[in-house]
Design an enzyme around this catalytic site. Structure first.
Site, short mmCIF file in Angstrom:
data_model
loop_
_atom_site.label_atom_id
_atom_site.label_comp_id
_atom_site.label_asym_id
_atom_site.label_seq_id
_atom_site.Cartn_x
_atom_site.Cartn_y
_atom_site.Cartn_z
CG ASP A 231 -6.83 33.22 57.87
OD1 ASP A 231 -8.02 32.59 56.41
OD2 ASP A 231 -7.07 34.89 57.68
CG ASP B 273 -7.87 33.11 52.14
OD1 ASP B 273 -7.70 34.15 51.99
OD2 ASP B 273 -7.64 32.34 50.92
CD GLU C 279 -10.83 36.44 52.03
OE1 GLU C 279 -10.14 38.14 51.70
OE2 GLU C 279 -10.37 35.52 51.08
CG HIS D 109 -4.83 40.84 55.78
ND1 HIS D 109 -6.16 40.42 56.04
CD2 HIS D 109 -4.72 40.11 54.51
CE1 HIS D 109 -5.59 39.11 55.36
NE2 HIS D 109 -5.62 38.86 54.49
CG ASP D 110 -7.15 40.44 51.97
OD1 ASP D 110 -5.61 40.86 51.49
OD2 ASP D 110 -7.31 39.94 51.42
#
Ligand code: GLC
Ligand code: MG
Length: 539
Positions: free
Chosen positions: A111, A213, A278, A340-341
């Protein structure tokens, strides 16, 4: 080389049609018994992912941040970009993980968090130390607005204003997320150079690419102008703001494409690397993030519209069609249904729909990104079982509970006390599901295998068919002379399919959510509620 995205070369790249598996390192597997997942834990569980007969068969891992961090945003606030946090292991462990992945044909993505650092990063410590610091301009500092108060009305993604007052030097700094995540100043070439060096550091260690990200927030208006009232219709929630303002000046700026081109140029210094953005933007805007032609901007960019869609035929239909229609020719959509969000999709859409969702994700054209645990049908934790106060202030602990390897109390995740409680290892775990051909895990495995074995499913064109049945999603995938008809009943009642518009009479079942196998007569095909079937057209 004048390569286009449509060329056979581009199609042959490893990430075309790939299945990527997201690991949240804290929650995957704990090897040292401290209750926190770690890199050695991941190495010990690669058999689950690839290289054995009953492995899932994914193509790549993407690891959420494992860098040193004070954990205000659970790893997305990084205090050192070129090291591993001690609770996860060492650089040597990371090297061993990359090697172990490669030994079994798994690619490995990290990431990259280029938009902000932690307040604890030495760059920020330096920057905040004085107005004259050589790193002052590495971050975005500004005087109060005329008449006092923050320099602009921009808001942070997790609520509140995006400016934090720093009494020592009497200026505000900008943070698009938590106040502990000061935004880097991408207008400063020194920042761009530093991030390029970070990427090179990991590429040289063999990392195959990055998930990048929060990229839409990377660059903001230079004049710090206020956002106007009112939101655009269909605005994607979660980034850039509040209900009252359109985040025109601080998110999705045209200049962000210069940032992405810079990242792409660095990736291109190394063979076969991939950048996955992302991209929390409107689908209309995704095309611009995928650049112009094969060598520009992101290779892949998440389309979150399907994830955010209600489980309703008309919404799903439109999200699929918009994705297909709005991606530039040759570019591939990238889908995830959980991460994970977001609440896990088995919770959002309901556990009874999880098989149908898996079928949808893995039969659509493009790249599928799985979130560890979804292959078991894992659901979110009950909020009353979670620690108070929560670890994550934005309320995401429920989606980050540990992986469930076996039916024991701590699910085989740890021999110690897990950092977050496990949800239901007795009901859903890898050990039990591996042996059960009717399990969710087995469904994911056969879907991934079917995708690999079929050119049409792996990289074929997509053409939707409408009017097949009131709750039936239907599309054709086609490549190398192979034609696959994909049918998914998203409703609970059985549906007879009207397939008069398909130029074929017969199909052979390649994969189904049900026990259906063998030949199917297209003139007489009825799907059970929530049944999905992919048929290779024959007659
Ligand atoms: C991304 C991450 C999220 C994080 C945010 C800020 O959206 O997925 O977890 O909080 O960026 O870095
Ligand atoms: Mg550990």
């Amino acid at each position: 080389m004048n390569e286009t995205k449509n060329s056979p070369d581009a199609r042959a790249r490893w990430w075309q049609g790939a299945v990527i598996y997201q690991i949240y390192p804290r929650s995957f597997a704990d090897a040292d018994g401290d209750g926190i997942g770690d890199l050695r834990g991941i190495i010990g569980h690669l058999d689950h992912l690839r290289g054995t007969d009953d492995a899932l068969g994914v193509d790549a891992i993407w690891l959420s941040p494992m860098y040193p961090s004070p954990l205000h945003d659970f790893g997305y606030d990084i205090s050192d970009y070129i090291d591993v946090a001690p609770e996860y292991g060492t650089l040597a462990d990371l090297d061993a993980l990359v090697e172990a992945c490669h030994a079994r044909g798994l690619r490995f993505l990290l990431d990259l968090v280029p938009c902000h650092t932690s307040v604890d990063h030495p760059w920020f410590a330096d920057s905040r130390s004085s107005r004259g610091s050589p790193k002052r301009d590495w971050y975005i500092w500004a005087d109060p607005a005329v008449g006092g108060g923050p320099p602009s009305n921009w808001t942070a993604a997790f609520g509140g204003g995006a400016w934090e007052w720093e009494p020592a030097t009497e200026q505000y700094y900008l943070h698009s997320f938590y106040p502990e995540q000061p935004d880097l100043n991408w207008r400063n070439p020194a920042v761009a150079d530093a991030m390029a060096d970070v990427m090179r550091f990991w590429f040289r260690r063999g990392v195959d690419g990055f998930r990048v990200d929060a990229i839409a927030a990377a660059i903001k208006d230079e004049l710090l102008r206020d956002n106007p009232p009112d939101r655009r219709p269909h605005a994607i929630p979660g980034l850039g703001g509040d209900a009252g303002h359109d985040p025109l000046w601080n998110v999705n700026r045209p200049e962000v494409h210069d940032v992405i081109r810079h990242l792409r140029r660095v990736a291109a210094e190394f063979p076969d690397r991939v950048l996955v953005g992302e991209t929390y933007v409107q689908v209309e805007e995704l095309a611009s993030y995928l650049g112009h032609g094969a060598d520009d901007e992101f290779h892949l960019a998440f389309n979150f519209e399907l994830l955010l869609s209600p489980w309703e035929h008309r919404h799903l239909t439109l999200a699929i069609e918009r994705s297909e229609a709005l991606h530039p020719p040759g570019a591939l959509p990238t889908y995830a249904f959980s991460n994970h969000d977001q609440p896990r999709h088995a919770t959002r859409w309901g556990p009874e729909r999880a098989r149908a969702a898996a079928f949808l994700l893995l039969t659509l054209r493009g790249v599928a990104v799985l979130y560890a645990g979804e292959e078991l049908g894992m659901v979110d934790a009950d909020p009353s079982d979670l620690p108070h106060p929560p670890f994550d202030r934005a309320g995401r602990d429920a989606y980050r509970t540990p992986m469930q390897w076996d039916a024991s109390k701590h699910g085989g995740f740890t021999s110690g006390d897990p950092w977050l409680p496990l949800v239901d290892p007795g009901t859903r775990n890898v050990g039990d599901q591996r042996a059960d051909p009717g399990s969710m895990l087995s469904l994911y495995r056969v879907l991934i295998a079917a995708r690999r074995a079929s050119s049409a499913l792996a990289h074929g064109e997509h053409r939707s068919l409408f009017g097949v049945g009131s709750d039936v999603l239907a599309w054709l995938r086609e490549a190398d002379g192979e034609r696959v008809l994909v049918l998914l009943n998203v409703g609970d009642a059985k549906q007879r399919c009207d397939l008069r518009r398909v130029a074929a009479t017969d199909g052979e079942v390649i994969v189904a959510t049900s026990a259906r196998t063998g030949r199917a007569d297209l003139a007489d095909l009825t799907l059970a509620g929530l049944e999905g079937v992919a048929l290779r057209l024959t007659g």
